[in-house]
Write a protein that holds these residues in place. Structure first.
Motif, PDB file in Angstrom:
ATOM      1  N   SER A 204     -35.937 -38.785  -1.862  1.00 23.23           N
ATOM      2  CA  SER A 204     -37.077 -38.508  -2.445  1.00 23.23           C
ATOM      3  C   SER A 204     -37.494 -40.139  -2.735  1.00 23.23           C
ATOM      4  CB  SER A 204     -36.511 -38.426  -4.170  1.00 23.23           C
ATOM      5  OG  SER A 204     -37.276 -38.667  -5.166  1.00 23.23           O
ATOM      6  N   PRO A 205     -38.322 -40.321  -2.660  1.00 24.00           N
ATOM      7  CA  PRO A 205     -39.094 -41.508  -2.825  1.00 24.00           C
ATOM      8  C   PRO A 205     -39.652 -42.724  -3.910  1.00 24.00           C
ATOM      9  CG  PRO A 205     -41.098 -40.096  -2.705  1.00 24.00           C
ATOM     10  CD  PRO A 205     -39.833 -39.358  -2.956  1.00 24.00           C
ATOM     11  N   ALA A 206     -38.329 -41.840  -5.058  1.00 27.10           N
ATOM     12  CA  ALA A 206     -38.762 -41.907  -6.409  1.00 27.10           C
ATOM     13  C   ALA A 206     -38.080 -43.074  -6.857  1.00 27.10           C
ATOM     14  CB  ALA A 206     -38.309 -40.961  -7.262  1.00 27.10           C
ATOM     15  N   ALA A 207     -39.306 -44.244  -7.571  1.00 27.05           N
ATOM     16  CA  ALA A 207     -38.512 -45.443  -8.157  1.00 27.05           C
ATOM     17  C   ALA A 207     -37.315 -45.811  -8.016  1.00 27.05           C
ATOM     18  CB  ALA A 207     -39.703 -46.692  -9.119  1.00 27.05           C
ATOM     19  N   PRO A 208     -36.255 -46.542  -7.805  1.00 27.80           N
ATOM     20  CA  PRO A 208     -34.810 -46.862  -8.386  1.00 27.80           C
ATOM     21  C   PRO A 208     -34.854 -46.177 -10.405  1.00 27.80           C
ATOM     22  CG  PRO A 208     -35.414 -48.399  -6.937  1.00 27.80           C
ATOM     23  CD  PRO A 208     -36.547 -47.752  -7.025  1.00 27.80           C
ATOM     24  N   ILE A 236     -23.345 -34.061  -7.989  1.00 26.67           N
ATOM     25  CA  ILE A 236     -24.888 -34.757  -8.839  1.00 26.67           C
ATOM     26  C   ILE A 236     -25.863 -34.737  -6.991  1.00 26.67           C
ATOM     27  CG2 ILE A 236     -26.032 -37.054  -9.305  1.00 26.67           C
ATOM     28  CD1 ILE A 236     -23.408 -37.615  -9.768  1.00 26.67           C
ATOM     29  N   ALA A 237     -25.193 -34.857  -6.075  1.00 24.64           N
ATOM     30  CA  ALA A 237     -25.854 -34.688  -4.176  1.00 24.64           C
ATOM     31  C   ALA A 237     -26.673 -33.464  -4.174  1.00 24.64           C
ATOM     32  CB  ALA A 237     -25.245 -35.559  -3.114  1.00 24.64           C
ATOM     33  N   ALA A 238     -25.822 -32.651  -5.029  1.00 29.43           N
ATOM     34  CA  ALA A 238     -26.106 -30.632  -4.601  1.00 29.43           C
ATOM     35  C   ALA A 238     -27.321 -30.568  -5.410  1.00 29.43           C
ATOM     36  CB  ALA A 238     -25.531 -30.106  -4.674  1.00 29.43           C
ATOM     37  N   THR A 239     -26.982 -31.181  -6.632  1.00 27.33           N
ATOM     38  CA  THR A 239     -27.838 -30.570  -8.245  1.00 27.33           C
ATOM     39  C   THR A 239     -29.836 -31.489  -8.420  1.00 27.33           C
ATOM     40  OG1 THR A 239     -26.840 -31.439  -9.366  1.00 27.33           O
ATOM     41  CG2 THR A 239     -26.685 -29.539  -9.045  1.00 27.33           C
ATOM     42  N   GLN A 240     -29.315 -32.558  -7.566  1.00 26.58           N
ATOM     43  CA  GLN A 240     -30.238 -34.084  -8.699  1.00 26.58           C
ATOM     44  C   GLN A 240     -31.486 -33.651  -7.974  1.00 26.58           C
ATOM     45  OE1 GLN A 240     -30.482 -34.284 -12.322  1.00 26.58           O
ATOM     46  NE2 GLN A 240     -29.155 -32.791 -11.777  1.00 26.58           N
ATOM     47  N   ALA A 241     -32.778 -33.340  -8.605  1.00 26.77           N
ATOM     48  CA  ALA A 241     -33.798 -33.443  -7.175  1.00 26.77           C
ATOM     49  C   ALA A 241     -35.133 -34.557  -8.098  1.00 26.77           C
ATOM     50  CB  ALA A 241     -34.743 -32.657  -6.949  1.00 26.77           C
ATOM     51  N   ALA A 243     -39.614 -34.701  -9.829  1.00 24.79           N
ATOM     52  CA  ALA A 243     -39.738 -33.927 -10.102  1.00 24.79           C
ATOM     53  C   ALA A 243     -40.654 -32.914  -9.147  1.00 24.79           C
ATOM     54  CB  ALA A 243     -41.861 -34.912 -10.870  1.00 24.79           C
ATOM     55  N   LYS A 244     -40.659 -33.245  -8.047  1.00 21.97           N
ATOM     56  CA  LYS A 244     -41.144 -32.293  -7.463  1.00 21.97           C
ATOM     57  C   LYS A 244     -40.210 -31.680  -6.421  1.00 21.97           C
ATOM     58  CE  LYS A 244     -45.040 -35.855  -6.133  1.00 21.97           C
ATOM     59  NZ  LYS A 244     -45.796 -36.438  -4.901  1.00 21.97           N
ATOM     60  N   GLY A 245     -39.535 -31.930  -6.910  1.00 24.92           N
ATOM     61  CA  GLY A 245     -37.910 -30.820  -6.170  1.00 24.92           C
ATOM     62  C   GLY A 245     -36.582 -31.525  -4.887  1.00 24.92           C
ATOM     63  N   ILE A 246     -37.554 -32.580  -4.702  1.00 29.61           N
ATOM     64  CA  ILE A 246     -37.135 -33.428  -3.866  1.00 29.61           C
ATOM     65  C   ILE A 246     -35.887 -34.187  -4.509  1.00 29.61           C
ATOM     66  CG2 ILE A 246     -37.282 -34.766  -1.456  1.00 29.61           C
ATOM     67  CD1 ILE A 246     -40.335 -35.008  -2.781  1.00 29.61           C
ATOM     68  N   PRO A 247     -34.557 -33.548  -3.037  1.00 30.79           N
ATOM     69  CA  PRO A 247     -33.076 -34.125  -3.753  1.00 30.79           C
ATOM     70  C   PRO A 247     -33.514 -35.802  -3.618  1.00 30.79           C
ATOM     71  CG  PRO A 247     -32.901 -32.720  -1.990  1.00 30.79           C
ATOM     72  CD  PRO A 247     -34.128 -32.821  -2.042  1.00 30.79           C
ATOM     73  N   LEU A 248     -32.348 -36.078  -5.186  1.00 32.13           N
ATOM     74  CA  LEU A 248     -32.103 -37.821  -5.063  1.00 32.13           C
ATOM     75  C   LEU A 248     -31.456 -38.093  -3.780  1.00 32.13           C
ATOM     76  CD1 LEU A 248     -31.941 -38.119  -9.036  1.00 32.13           C
ATOM     77  CD2 LEU A 248     -34.050 -37.633  -7.351  1.00 32.13           C
ATOM     78  N   PHE A 249     -30.731 -37.583  -3.390  1.00 28.28           N
ATOM     79  CA  PHE A 249     -29.664 -38.283  -2.616  1.00 28.28           C
ATOM     80  C   PHE A 249     -29.613 -37.088  -1.249  1.00 28.28           C
ATOM     81  CE2 PHE A 249     -27.947 -39.736  -6.278  1.00 28.28           C
ATOM     82  CZ  PHE A 249     -28.850 -40.926  -6.496  1.00 28.28           C
ATOM     83  N   PHE A 250     -29.184 -37.566   0.080  1.00 23.33           N
ATOM     84  CA  PHE A 250     -28.519 -36.629   0.909  1.00 23.33           C
ATOM     85  C   PHE A 250     -27.951 -35.698   0.597  1.00 23.33           C
ATOM     86  CE2 PHE A 250     -27.744 -36.044   6.080  1.00 23.33           C
ATOM     87  CZ  PHE A 250     -28.855 -35.500   5.932  1.00 23.33           C
ATOM     88  N   ASN A 251     -26.551 -36.876   0.730  1.00 25.93           N
ATOM     89  CA  ASN A 251     -25.524 -35.808   0.870  1.00 25.93           C
ATOM     90  C   ASN A 251     -24.569 -37.051  -0.179  1.00 25.93           C
ATOM     91  OD1 ASN A 251     -24.447 -37.521   2.079  1.00 25.93           O
ATOM     92  ND2 ASN A 251     -24.810 -36.397   3.771  1.00 25.93           N
ATOM     93  N   ALA A 252     -22.994 -36.388  -0.471  1.00 27.75           N
ATOM     94  CA  ALA A 252     -21.949 -36.991  -1.920  1.00 27.75           C
ATOM     95  C   ALA A 252     -21.976 -38.153  -0.630  1.00 27.75           C
ATOM     96  CB  ALA A 252     -21.064 -36.245  -1.816  1.00 27.75           C
TER      97      ALA A 252
END
Length: 301
Positions: A204-208, A236-241, A243-252
């Motif tokens: 995700s490109p979301a702001a910090p 956290i990495a597997a479930t969190q995204a 608003a557009k559904g893009i993951p917050l993290f690449f992996n754990a």
């Protein structure tokens, strides 16, 4: 003389102080919020003759001086800010002050035009400092580091007056997510952008600010639903995204690597080696709740 009875760390904090600090490195810092509250509403704290601080009137570079006063443990009264102005070289007239403001804005425009290049250079310098020393550099060490001087020499031809350029520069890089810090000595660390630069549109490109709040909220919800048990980074990495559904993290591993800036900025904390919500997350939840209540009241009226 009025008095204030404090029943907790957040009791007596002016909502305007919390709202203003929410967009700064001191977001979630209850002590800084209390000092700013005393400047905003001095009569409430026993200083009825002191001029209240009007936050609306304070933009860069004044906001940077205000932050400096807060970070040094001072109450940023109108008098203290005036003293900060007076002790800058050449601040003997309104014309000189206007010139300094114009110069500061010009320097900020230079930084914004090439912020990603400068941000990556300085973030790499910070990462190397952590590897070598187990702690971050000071602001002055980073400002006078080789990458910083090289960038300014190439861009401007000289290293500008740090009183005009240093704080605005770091504030811009902090907002973009290249660096992160808090009021503690040597807390300076790499920000989210330093880590996500490798993963492109896979994360995700979301702001910090948004990422920190989402992670903290998930931790809080998870603990309520699982008898006080905190989630691990793989969950956290597997479930969190976003608003557009893009993951917050690449992996754990990516999530764990970003743990330091989340801790530093107060979004999360570690207790008994478990992830917990931090003070900044609690402050942001409180702020959003108040905004919803105010909006509901306005709609009802």
């Amino acid at each position: 003389m009025s008095t204030v009875i404090l029943k907790g760390r957040r009791s007596g904090i002016d909502p305007r102080a919390e709202a203003w600090l929410a967009g700064t490195p001191l977001a979630g810092d209850a002590d800084a919020a209390m000092r700013l509250s005393r400047a905003i509403d001095p009569a409430r704290y026993g200083f009825p003759l002191r001029q209240p601080l009007d936050l609306v009137c304070h933009g860069n570079p004044e906001s940077e001086w205000l932050l400096e006063l807060l970070q040094s443990g001072q109450v940023p009264t109108v008098e203290a800010l005036a003293s900060a102005h007076a002790h800058l070289p050449g601040m003997n007239s309104g014309e000189a002050l206007r010139e300094r403001r114009a110069e500061s804005k010009y320097l900020q425009s230079i930084v914004r035009a090439d912020a990603d290049v400068l941000g990556e250079m300085l973030a790499c310098e910070i990462a190397d400092h952590w590897v070598s020393n187990g702690a971050g550099p000071t602001w002055q060490e980073l400002w006078t580091s080789g990458p910083s001087i090289d960038w300014w020499l190439y861009t401007l031809g000289e290293l500008p007056d740090h009183r005009l350029a240093r704080n605005p520069t770091f504030a811009i890089l902090d907002k973009l997510g290249w660096i992160a810090s808090n009021s503690s000595t040597r807390s300076l660390c790499t920000g989210r952008r330093f880590h996500t630069r490798f993963h492109g549109d896979h994360v995700s490109p979301a702001a910090p600010h948004s990422v920190g709040f989402l992670v903290a909220r998930f931790i809080g919800v998870h603990r309520r639903r699982h008898d006080g048990q905190s989630p691990e980074w793989d969950e956290i990495a597997a479930t969190q995204a976003d608003a557009k559904g893009i993951p917050l993290f690449f992996n754990a591993l990516d999530g764990h690597a970003q743990q330091r800036w989340l801790l530093t900025q107060g979004w999360i904390r570690l207790e008994d080696n478990q992830l917990r919500r931090g003070e900044r997350a609690k402050s942001e939840t409180h702020r959003r709740s108040n905004l919803k209540k105010a909006a509901a009241a306005l709609h009802a009226a």
